[in-house]
Design a protein around this motif. Structure first.
Motif, PDB file in Angstrom:
ATOM      1  N   TYR A 293       0.827  -1.212   0.000  1.00  0.00           N
ATOM      2  CA  TYR A 293       0.000   0.000   0.000  1.00  0.00           C
ATOM      3  C   TYR A 293       0.859   1.259   0.000  1.00  0.00           C
ATOM      4  CZ  TYR A 293       0.901   0.357   5.050  1.00  0.00           C
ATOM      5  OH  TYR A 293       1.507   0.461   6.281  1.00  0.00           O
ATOM      6  N   PHE A 294       2.185   1.090  -0.047  1.00  0.00           N
ATOM      7  CA  PHE A 294       3.093   2.235  -0.080  1.00  0.00           C
ATOM      8  C   PHE A 294       3.088   2.858  -1.477  1.00  0.00           C
ATOM      9  CE2 PHE A 294       4.405  -0.220   3.511  1.00  0.00           C
ATOM     10  CZ  PHE A 294       4.815   0.718   4.448  1.00  0.00           C
ATOM     11  N   GLY A 295       3.268   4.163  -1.540  1.00  0.00           N
ATOM     12  CA  GLY A 295       3.160   4.892  -2.800  1.00  0.00           C
ATOM     13  C   GLY A 295       4.225   4.527  -3.815  1.00  0.00           C
ATOM     14  N   LEU A 296       3.955   4.887  -5.069  1.00  0.00           N
ATOM     15  CA  LEU A 296       4.873   4.570  -6.164  1.00  0.00           C
ATOM     16  C   LEU A 296       6.022   5.575  -6.296  1.00  0.00           C
ATOM     17  CD1 LEU A 296       2.323   3.595  -8.966  1.00  0.00           C
ATOM     18  CD2 LEU A 296       3.879   2.052  -7.762  1.00  0.00           C
ATOM     19  N   GLY A 297       5.931   6.712  -5.596  1.00  0.00           N
ATOM     20  CA  GLY A 297       6.925   7.771  -5.756  1.00  0.00           C
ATOM     21  C   GLY A 297       8.366   7.314  -5.589  1.00  0.00           C
ATOM     22  N   PRO A 298       8.730   6.717  -4.442  1.00  0.00           N
ATOM     23  CA  PRO A 298      10.116   6.262  -4.272  1.00  0.00           C
ATOM     24  C   PRO A 298      10.531   5.215  -5.309  1.00  0.00           C
ATOM     25  CG  PRO A 298       9.000   6.366  -2.162  1.00  0.00           C
ATOM     26  CD  PRO A 298       7.944   6.565  -3.209  1.00  0.00           C
ATOM     27  N   LEU A 299       9.603   4.370  -5.708  1.00  0.00           N
ATOM     28  CA  LEU A 299       9.915   3.332  -6.687  1.00  0.00           C
ATOM     29  C   LEU A 299      10.265   3.953  -8.034  1.00  0.00           C
ATOM     30  CD1 LEU A 299       9.950   0.206  -6.777  1.00  0.00           C
ATOM     31  CD2 LEU A 299       7.648   0.317  -7.734  1.00  0.00           C
ATOM     32  N   ILE A 300       9.436   4.911  -8.480  1.00  0.00           N
ATOM     33  CA  ILE A 300       9.643   5.535  -9.792  1.00  0.00           C
ATOM     34  C   ILE A 300      10.865   6.440  -9.801  1.00  0.00           C
ATOM     35  CG2 ILE A 300       8.631   7.142 -11.461  1.00  0.00           C
ATOM     36  CD1 ILE A 300       5.879   6.118 -10.592  1.00  0.00           C
ATOM     37  N   SER A 301      11.040   7.219  -8.735  1.00  0.00           N
ATOM     38  CA  SER A 301      12.081   8.252  -8.734  1.00  0.00           C
ATOM     39  C   SER A 301      13.431   7.786  -8.213  1.00  0.00           C
ATOM     40  CB  SER A 301      11.615   9.445  -7.897  1.00  0.00           C
ATOM     41  OG  SER A 301      11.406   9.062  -6.544  1.00  0.00           O
ATOM     42  N   LEU A 302      13.458   6.708  -7.425  1.00  0.00           N
ATOM     43  CA  LEU A 302      14.709   6.290  -6.789  1.00  0.00           C
ATOM     44  C   LEU A 302      15.132   4.875  -7.178  1.00  0.00           C
ATOM     45  CD1 LEU A 302      13.966   7.715  -3.222  1.00  0.00           C
ATOM     46  CD2 LEU A 302      15.363   8.762  -5.001  1.00  0.00           C
ATOM     47  N   TYR A 303      14.275   3.901  -6.953  1.00  0.00           N
ATOM     48  CA  TYR A 303      14.658   2.509  -7.181  1.00  0.00           C
ATOM     49  C   TYR A 303      14.891   2.199  -8.654  1.00  0.00           C
ATOM     50  CZ  TYR A 303      13.741   1.134  -2.346  1.00  0.00           C
ATOM     51  OH  TYR A 303      13.800   0.999  -0.980  1.00  0.00           O
ATOM     52  N   ILE A 304      13.942   2.584  -9.503  1.00  0.00           N
ATOM     53  CA  ILE A 304      14.066   2.256 -10.929  1.00  0.00           C
ATOM     54  C   ILE A 304      15.253   2.966 -11.577  1.00  0.00           C
ATOM     55  CG2 ILE A 304      12.920   2.461 -13.171  1.00  0.00           C
ATOM     56  CD1 ILE A 304      10.290   1.830 -11.772  1.00  0.00           C
ATOM     57  N   PRO A 305      15.438   4.294 -11.361  1.00  0.00           N
ATOM     58  CA  PRO A 305      16.641   4.927 -11.935  1.00  0.00           C
ATOM     59  C   PRO A 305      17.944   4.301 -11.438  1.00  0.00           C
ATOM     60  CG  PRO A 305      15.064   6.592 -11.262  1.00  0.00           C
ATOM     61  CD  PRO A 305      14.552   5.282 -10.734  1.00  0.00           C
ATOM     62  N   TYR A 306      18.005   3.956 -10.160  1.00  0.00           N
ATOM     63  CA  TYR A 306      19.212   3.330  -9.621  1.00  0.00           C
ATOM     64  C   TYR A 306      19.466   1.987 -10.297  1.00  0.00           C
ATOM     65  CZ  TYR A 306      22.726   2.074  -6.103  1.00  0.00           C
ATOM     66  OH  TYR A 306      23.895   1.725  -5.474  1.00  0.00           O
TER      67      TYR A 306
END
Length: 687
Positions: A293-306
């Motif tokens: 249920y955690f938002g997609l923001g960190p995934l899109i902006s941090l995890y995927i680019p890394y």
């Protein structure tokens, strides 16, 4: 003043400050050395009076009692754990019994120390010097078998000098000395001057650097990457990595099979009903599947680019430090940009001090120490993008070239959208402020007869990225839970059935108490002021979650927000200023109420309003200073007196916020033991 005289005065100022700081440090570090000479040499304690056995550990902790029979001024001992796998913080109590009353032990001192497999020596000076029959050292440790050895009363002291403390004293003397020696209080911030803009950027960089320093040297930060493909079972990772894994496998649900017993429960969200069933903690359980249920923001902006750059995934703490550093940088720049836009007459030194105080008062350094980093990553990522959004939006409003303004509008809208995707509650107060700014912008544009198409095109540039992010969240919700507005929070497998959480009237005064007025917890041991569970307000609902917290007014800087009711009475305010403060105040109240009713109480939720509160409080104080500086009076004495008083509050606020950030235990991650001890003995010169 001639250049040669300036250099000479600067050198003299530095030299005198260094000499004075060194002298003060010598006194602080060594007064115990001279005092100890009164009580003879060291006395090793070898005769045991009593020692706890295994049967007593649960009730009274581990303790050892050694016969003293002498005057006790100070005590040293070695301590370590035979079974520890990592350092854990333990409470230690030093007690004395006196001749004629040998059976009773009186508490003389308490402290919290790191205990691990490595032996550490601790030395304590008692508040009073007294003849003792015996010494008791007791440890309440969660770290298994604790060994206390080499107890010495009145140990020998060598000549000491703490370079960290000397540096702090040096800075504390040099800065005010330089301000008065060079009349720096007569220099106002003038953004049109290049050197002033450079100084503002340098302030922002230094603050960002402090967050990096905290993450690297204070936190137990592990910088190792997480290999991809995952080396361990998916269930062992945080929800962002689990969601990343799900996307890579072409699915929305987490790739972990829930136990069949969970589906057979009448209410799987009742913690008591599922107490004997092993399931993923704090994930959404819906239609027989786990979801994040955690938002997609960190995934899109941090995890995927890394991942695209490194082919691996970043660890939690690396992202925590990154988000905090970026948030700090743009928060400071936003303060300076505000002063530039509204042409405030503010002494440069005061503005720097106020911006730093606001950053600390926003509790950034406290939030970055959350014990489960992925919980706090959603908040910190949202705060990071909110600060970027605020700065870019202010830049857009001051940009006269249409193309550049539209680009800035698009970028600021994208930042707001990413903040929304990270944590919705964090953007509630900024959303109130943004709505007020847009309304004022439209009204002013029509009054000034601006081109309608130009105004609309600017707003469209801002709105499109925001609406795109909101649409993405709604589509993601619909595909998982069948409703665009269902974020999955009602299906959490957590401490209570969150579907019961509703807005209720009694939550209004309770939220004001907990989120604004709840005081910090005082302890006798360092760091003295802590984020604890001091809430006493009666709550009408049993399900409200109460945990470690303190209200934003626990830091004095933020108390300025209480003047909002009289803020409109001042003259010569821009309508933007007026409505930003009013809308912001309403926004933080609304966010606190919603957070309390639908979530509960923990400093992670208070973080949703702490940044906005600190910023608005500073805006109010800057308005007062600017009004005094612009007052048509013969002397600046009232303005300087007020600025000195407020600057003192800034300093106190930084100290209090720093102590709160050093809270040990509870919902805080452990600090490196050696670093914590260094900080403690740097601050507590009397130990």
């Amino acid at each position: 003043m001639k250049t040669g005289n300036k250099v000479l005065r600067a050198l003299l100022c530095v030299l005198l400050s260094a000499v004075l700081a060194a002298g003060i440090e010598c006194l602080l570090s060594n007064y115990r050395y001279f005092q100890s000479k009164k009580y003879g040499g060291p006395v090793p304690l070898n005769e045991s009076v009593a020692e706890s056995d295994d049967s007593e550990k649960d009730d009274s902790g581990d303790y050892i009692r050694m016969k003293a029979g002498c005057v006790v001024n100070s005590i040293s001992f070695d301590i370590y754990s035979e079974t520890a796998t990592q350092e854990k913080y333990s409470d230690i109590f030093i007690k004395l019994s006196f001749p004629g009353d040998e059976g009773n032990y009186h508490l003389m001192l308490t402290d919290r120390i790191p205990v691990g497999s490595q032996k550490r020596t601790h030395t304590y000076h008692l508040k009073q010097v007294i003849k003792a029959y015996a010494v008791e050292i007791k440890v309440d440790s969660p770290n298994g078998i604790v060994v206390i050895s080499d107890i010495v009363v009145n140990p020998s002291f060598r000549f000491g000098f703490n370079f960290y403390r000397a540096g702090i004293i040096f800075a504390a003397i040099l800065l005010p000395a330089a301000v008065f020696a060079f009349n720096l209080y007569n220099i106002y911030y003038e953004p049109e001057k290049k050197k002033h803009r450079k100084a503002a950027a340098l302030t922002a960089l230094v603050c960002a650097g402090m967050t990096v320093f905290s993450g690297v040297f204070i936190l137990n930060t592990k910088t190792a990457e997480i290999a991809w493909p995952l080396e361990n079972e998916v269930k062992t990772y945080n929800p962002y990595i689990q969601q990343f894994d799900a996307f890579k496998k072409g699915q929305l649900n987490i790739d972990v099979d829930p136990p069949e017993e969970l589906a057979r429960l009448e209410n799987p969200y009742d913690k008591q009903a599922r107490k004997d069933i092993k399931c993923l903690w704090d994930r959404a359980y819906y239609n027989g599947k786990y979801y994040s249920y955690f938002g997609l923001g960190p995934l899109i902006s941090l995890y995927i680019p890394y991942y695209l750059v490194r082919g691996a995934l970043p660890c939690d703490r690396l992202l925590t430090v990154f988000c905090c550093a970026v948030a700090a940088f743009f928060f400071i720049l936003s303060v300076f940009k505000w002063v530039e836009i509204f042409k405030k007459k503010i002494p440069f030194v005061f503005l720097i001090g106020g911006s730093v105080s606001a950053l600390f008062s926003g509790m950034l350094f406290t939030l970055m120490r959350g014990v489960e980093p992925f919980y706090y990553l959603a908040l910190l990522c949202a705060l990071m993008f909110t600060c970027v959004f605020a700065f870019l939006l202010m830049c857009a409003f001051t940009q006269k070239k249409a193309v550049k303004r539209k680009i800035l509008m698009i970028l600021s809208g994208a930042a707001f959208g990413m903040a929304f995707l990270s944590r919705v509650n964090t953007v509630l107060a900024p959303a109130f402020i943004t709505a007020a700014v847009i309304i004022v912008f439209i009204i002013k544009s029509f009054k000034e007869k601006a081109k309608f198409t130009a105004v609309i095109s600017d707003l469209v540039c801002l709105a499109v990225p925001v609406l795109s992010a909101v649409s993405l969240a709604f589509i993601f919700n619909y595909l998982r839970f069948g409703s665009p507005l269902d974020f999955g929070t009602d299906y959490q497998l957590t401490v209570s059935d969150t579907s019961l959480n509703k807005l209720f009237i009694a939550g209004i005064p309770a939220s004001v108490y907990y989120y604004f007025f709840e005081k910090s917890t005082f302890r006798e041991s360092f760091p003295f002021l802590c984020v604890g569970r001091g809430g006493i307000y009666p709550v009408a609902k049993d399900y409200v979650y109460i945990d470690d917290n303190c209200g934003v007014f626990a830091v004095p800087h933020n108390i300025a927000l209480l003047t909002v009711p009289v803020y409109p009475l001042g003259k010569n305010k821009s309508p933007y200023e007026l409505w930003v403060v009013i809308a912001g105040a309403v926004g933080v109240l609304a966010a606190a109420f919603i957070d309390f009713c639908l979530g509960g109480v923990i400093y992670r939720y208070t973080g949703d309003i702490s940044f906005v509160t600190a910023f608005l409080s500073l805006v109010i104080l800057l308005e007062l200073v600017s009004a005094l500086e612009n007052a048509k009076v013969k002397t600046r004495t009232p303005a300087i007196a007020f600025e000195t008083l407020v600057f003192s509050v800034f300093c106190i606020s930084v100290i209090i916020a720093s102590l709160l950030a050093l809270t040990v235990g509870g919902n805080f991650s452990a600090m490196k033991g050696g670093v914590f001890e260094t900080i403690k003995h740097t601050v507590c010169w009397w130990l």
